[in-house]
Motif scaffolding. Structure first.
Motif, PDB file in Angstrom:
ATOM      1  N   ASP A 122      -2.406  43.396  83.095  1.00 19.80           N
ATOM      2  CA  ASP A 122      -1.930  44.556  83.757  1.00 19.80           C
ATOM      3  C   ASP A 122      -0.560  44.245  85.016  1.00 19.80           C
ATOM      4  O   ASP A 122       0.318  44.799  84.844  1.00 19.80           O
ATOM      5  N   ALA A 123      -0.734  43.113  85.472  1.00 19.63           N
ATOM      6  CA  ALA A 123       0.234  42.676  86.456  1.00 19.63           C
ATOM      7  C   ALA A 123       1.747  42.440  85.383  1.00 19.63           C
ATOM      8  O   ALA A 123       2.658  42.608  85.806  1.00 19.63           O
ATOM      9  N   ILE A 124       1.211  41.713  84.323  1.00 17.07           N
ATOM     10  CA  ILE A 124       2.403  41.283  83.280  1.00 17.07           C
ATOM     11  C   ILE A 124       3.207  42.782  82.928  1.00 17.07           C
ATOM     12  O   ILE A 124       4.440  42.725  82.870  1.00 17.07           O
ATOM     13  N   ALA A 125       2.445  43.710  82.518  1.00 21.42           N
ATOM     14  CA  ALA A 125       3.000  44.885  82.120  1.00 21.42           C
ATOM     15  C   ALA A 125       3.784  45.585  83.311  1.00 21.42           C
ATOM     16  O   ALA A 125       4.841  46.053  83.071  1.00 21.42           O
ATOM     17  N   VAL A 126       3.264  45.695  84.454  1.00 23.03           N
ATOM     18  CA  VAL A 126       3.913  46.330  85.757  1.00 23.03           C
ATOM     19  C   VAL A 126       5.183  45.432  85.904  1.00 23.03           C
ATOM     20  O   VAL A 126       6.223  46.219  86.045  1.00 23.03           O
ATOM     21  N   LEU A 309      12.508  40.908  78.637  1.00 26.25           N
ATOM     22  CA  LEU A 309      11.163  41.064  78.087  1.00 26.25           C
ATOM     23  C   LEU A 309      10.289  39.715  78.340  1.00 26.25           C
ATOM     24  O   LEU A 309      10.775  38.675  78.238  1.00 26.25           O
ATOM     25  N   PRO A 310       8.907  39.883  78.475  1.00 27.76           N
ATOM     26  CA  PRO A 310       8.033  38.801  78.675  1.00 27.76           C
ATOM     27  C   PRO A 310       7.351  38.255  77.118  1.00 27.76           C
ATOM     28  O   PRO A 310       7.225  39.211  76.397  1.00 27.76           O
ATOM     29  N   ALA A 311       7.320  37.044  76.887  1.00 27.07           N
ATOM     30  CA  ALA A 311       6.683  36.437  75.765  1.00 27.07           C
ATOM     31  C   ALA A 311       6.018  35.272  76.166  1.00 27.07           C
ATOM     32  O   ALA A 311       6.207  34.514  77.250  1.00 27.07           O
ATOM     33  N   ILE A 312       5.250  34.715  75.303  1.00 25.51           N
ATOM     34  CA  ILE A 312       4.547  33.631  75.582  1.00 25.51           C
ATOM     35  C   ILE A 312       5.219  32.447  75.984  1.00 25.51           C
ATOM     36  O   ILE A 312       6.253  32.407  75.513  1.00 25.51           O
ATOM     37  N   VAL A 348      -9.023  31.302  69.123  1.00 26.59           N
ATOM     38  CA  VAL A 348      -7.847  32.143  68.536  1.00 26.59           C
ATOM     39  C   VAL A 348      -8.077  33.619  69.010  1.00 26.59           C
ATOM     40  O   VAL A 348      -7.007  34.145  69.337  1.00 26.59           O
ATOM     41  N   ARG A 349      -9.049  33.937  69.251  1.00 26.58           N
ATOM     42  CA  ARG A 349      -9.177  35.514  69.692  1.00 26.58           C
ATOM     43  C   ARG A 349      -8.512  35.602  71.072  1.00 26.58           C
ATOM     44  O   ARG A 349      -8.107  36.383  71.416  1.00 26.58           O
ATOM     45  N   GLY A 350      -9.030  34.614  71.889  1.00 26.81           N
ATOM     46  CA  GLY A 350      -8.699  34.548  73.289  1.00 26.81           C
ATOM     47  C   GLY A 350      -7.192  34.687  73.325  1.00 26.81           C
ATOM     48  O   GLY A 350      -6.299  35.232  73.928  1.00 26.81           O
ATOM     49  N   TRP A 351      -6.404  33.808  72.533  1.00 31.26           N
ATOM     50  CA  TRP A 351      -5.031  33.637  72.540  1.00 31.26           C
ATOM     51  C   TRP A 351      -4.354  34.763  72.046  1.00 31.26           C
ATOM     52  O   TRP A 351      -3.327  35.301  72.751  1.00 31.26           O
ATOM     53  N   LEU A 352      -4.664  35.509  70.900  1.00 28.07           N
ATOM     54  CA  LEU A 352      -4.271  36.783  70.357  1.00 28.07           C
ATOM     55  C   LEU A 352      -4.433  37.921  71.320  1.00 28.07           C
ATOM     56  O   LEU A 352      -3.612  38.587  71.512  1.00 28.07           O
ATOM     57  N   SER A 353      -5.572  37.850  72.016  1.00 25.10           N
ATOM     58  CA  SER A 353      -5.982  39.071  73.001  1.00 25.10           C
ATOM     59  C   SER A 353      -4.848  38.911  74.089  1.00 25.10           C
ATOM     60  O   SER A 353      -4.634  39.925  74.610  1.00 25.10           O
ATOM     61  N   TYR A 354      -4.750  37.841  74.629  1.00 21.74           N
ATOM     62  CA  TYR A 354      -3.780  37.602  75.882  1.00 21.74           C
ATOM     63  C   TYR A 354      -2.368  37.357  75.674  1.00 21.74           C
ATOM     64  O   TYR A 354      -1.633  38.318  75.864  1.00 21.74           O
ATOM     65  N   TYR A 355      -2.060  36.527  74.689  1.00 22.39           N
ATOM     66  CA  TYR A 355      -0.433  36.518  74.654  1.00 22.39           C
ATOM     67  C   TYR A 355      -0.127  37.308  73.481  1.00 22.39           C
ATOM     68  O   TYR A 355       1.291  37.333  73.340  1.00 22.39           O
ATOM     69  N   PHE A 358       2.392  41.305  74.414  1.00 23.06           N
ATOM     70  CA  PHE A 358       3.784  41.494  74.651  1.00 23.06           C
ATOM     71  C   PHE A 358       4.659  40.415  73.802  1.00 23.06           C
ATOM     72  O   PHE A 358       4.445  39.419  73.629  1.00 23.06           O
ATOM     73  N   TYR A 359       5.461  41.084  72.916  1.00 23.93           N
ATOM     74  CA  TYR A 359       6.614  40.219  72.185  1.00 23.93           C
ATOM     75  C   TYR A 359       5.449  39.324  71.080  1.00 23.93           C
ATOM     76  O   TYR A 359       5.929  38.272  71.137  1.00 23.93           O
ATOM     77  N   LYS A 360       4.712  39.836  70.416  1.00 25.92           N
ATOM     78  CA  LYS A 360       3.640  39.056  69.806  1.00 25.92           C
ATOM     79  C   LYS A 360       4.310  38.308  68.520  1.00 25.92           C
ATOM     80  O   LYS A 360       3.840  37.615  68.412  1.00 25.92           O
ATOM     81  N   SER A 361       5.764  38.533  68.320  1.00 25.99           N
ATOM     82  CA  SER A 361       6.168  37.686  67.251  1.00 25.99           C
ATOM     83  C   SER A 361       6.419  36.348  67.465  1.00 25.99           C
ATOM     84  O   SER A 361       6.253  35.393  66.871  1.00 25.99           O
ATOM     85  N   SER A 362       6.727  36.063  68.925  1.00 28.04           N
ATOM     86  CA  SER A 362       6.634  34.697  69.462  1.00 28.04           C
ATOM     87  C   SER A 362       5.252  34.061  69.412  1.00 28.04           C
ATOM     88  O   SER A 362       5.270  32.776  69.015  1.00 28.04           O
TER      89      SER A 362
END
Length: 425
Positions: A122-126, A309-312, A348-355, A358-362
């Motif tokens: 939420d903080a990242i999106a805002v 933009l934000p990315a991992i 892997v589920r945790g990484w995909l869920s969090y990172y 935003f900008y998932k391609s990275s």
């Protein structure tokens, strides 16, 4: 039972103690200095919980020293982590249950840590939205925040919301209880809250509420911010405003016996296609993401432009690679390919869920390392592939073709594609 409750100095619900135990058990965690694990504690659960409730209700509960361990930081060095005993974690959880709801009502909208209904994403999106609206960011870092919280100021903040004598008494005891090192040395504590305790995050959040959040809303309501524990960024309209806020906030923190880390606190220009100024810093890290100028496609016109933009972040990528290496998949020769998913899936589920928010391609390019790790397993498992990365990779591609849902990351589109990749050695 009711008579027993009446005779106690403090009225504490047994149900609350049991709920606290369930939370501690679910969170697992290491044993404290008494070497009692949650499994050990559960072996005599009724007896242990009754004894804790009895002591807390009569005022005779005293916490044991906090086990001090050093854990490696992603950027190098070590961070002190305090591990209370299971018994003390349950006691702290009891108090947190009494505090959390009443404190949450008081906290600022842009305080995101340790709160129900709010999250780091939420903080990242805002922050992303506000970087589009404001040209400048003040990226702040507080030196050794958890270790330098002043106890007197913290208790003043606690007393604004807590009247129960037993809660105040136990919080003071937890603040003063010493650390004990692995060598058995005792370290007295006169400031700070232990990282790793149950009560620590709540107390730290309350402290920053008065030190920063409320103070900002009163004196500088025109400067939006996002705060997650001590990780804070402020959005400014001009470079001059960012420079002034840095000086003002430094002075405010000093008043509250905290120190701004000058080497890690930076003013950042949120550069994009429409912003023509130049500045030495055009990126910052926040909650595992790096915000910087990136190419993006306009969904309406289809044109490519530069957006902020934000990315991992690179630190987060490094942590993922280290975790994959630590699995040592190429040494698990006694299991089948499908069984490797049980090793990887949770992370892997945790990484995909969090990172992947935003900008998932990275993230996807980072997680191709999972396929490299599987190839290394294939080469080690089957002698005919020992000398050929390419042949092992083609074997994995065929395995994907037969069962594209075999691994969670395959289901999410991170598939083995040899022609796009270089061998990882």
């Amino acid at each position: 039972m009711k008579q027993e409750q009446i005779n106690k100095s403090f009225s504490i619900s047994k149900q609350v103690v049991y709920i606290a135990w369930k939370g501690v058990k679910q969170n697992k965690g290491s044993a404290g200095i008494d070497a009692v694990s949650t499994k050990d504690y559960e072996s005599e659960l009724g007896k242990n919980l009754y004894k804790l409730w009895n002591r807390m209700s009569s005022g005779s509960y005293f916490p044991q020293p906090v086990k001090l361990v050093e854990i490696p930081k992603p950027g190098g060095g070590h961070r002190p982590l305090g591990i209370p005993t299971v018994n003390d974690r349950i006691a702290q959880s009891v108090v947190v249950q009494y505090l959390q709801e009443r404190l949450d009502k008081e906290f600022h909208t842009d305080s995101y840590a340790y709160r129900s209904g709010k999250s780091a994403t939420d903080a990242i999106a805002v922050a992303r939205q506000r970087c589009w609206k404001n040209d400048w960011v003040l990226d702040m870092d507080i030196s050794k925040f958890f270790d330098t919280i002043d106890h007197d100021l913290l208790m003043r903040a606690v007393r604004c919301h807590v009247s129960e004598k037993w809660i105040l008494m136990y919080i003071e005891r937890w603040l003063k209880v010493p650390y004990e090192t692995v060598k058995g040395e005792h370290i007295e504590r006169t400031m700070g809250v232990p990282q790793g305790s149950v009560i620590g995050p709540v107390l730290a959040n309350l402290f920053m509420h008065y030190v920063f959040d409320k103070w900002m809303s009163i004196h500088y309501p025109q400067v939006p911010f996002e705060r997650y524990a001590d990780d804070t960024i402020c959005h400014c309209r001009t470079k001059g405003e960012a420079e002034r806020m840095k000086v003002i906030i430094r002075e405010r923190l000093a008043e509250c016996k905290l120190q701004l880390n000058e080497s890690k606190t930076r003013i950042v220009y949120c550069k994009d296609s429409t912003r023509k100024e130049t500045h030495e810093s055009i990126s910052f890290d926040f909650l595992g993401y790096t915000y910087r100028p990136r190419e993006s496609k306009n969904t309406i016109t289809g044109k490519i432009h530069t957006n902020f933009l934000p990315a991992i972040s690179q630190k987060s990528k490094n942590h993922i690679h280290e975790t994959i290496r630590d699995w040592q998949l190429n040494r698990k020769m006694g299991i089948k390919l499908a069984d490797l998913d049980t090793v990887m899936q949770s992370s892997v589920r945790g990484w995909l869920s969090y990172y992947g928010k935003f900008y998932k391609s990275s993230l996807k390019s980072t997680l191709q390392e999972l396929n490299h790790a599987l190839v290394r397993w294939v080469k080690r498992k089957y002698s005919r592939f020992k000398g050929s990365f390419k042949r092992a990779y083609l074997w994995l591609i065929r395995a994907y073709g037969k069962n594209p849902k075999l691994f969670y990351h395959w289901q999410c589109g991170i598939i083995p594609c040899y022609f796009k990749l270089k061998p990882v050695r």
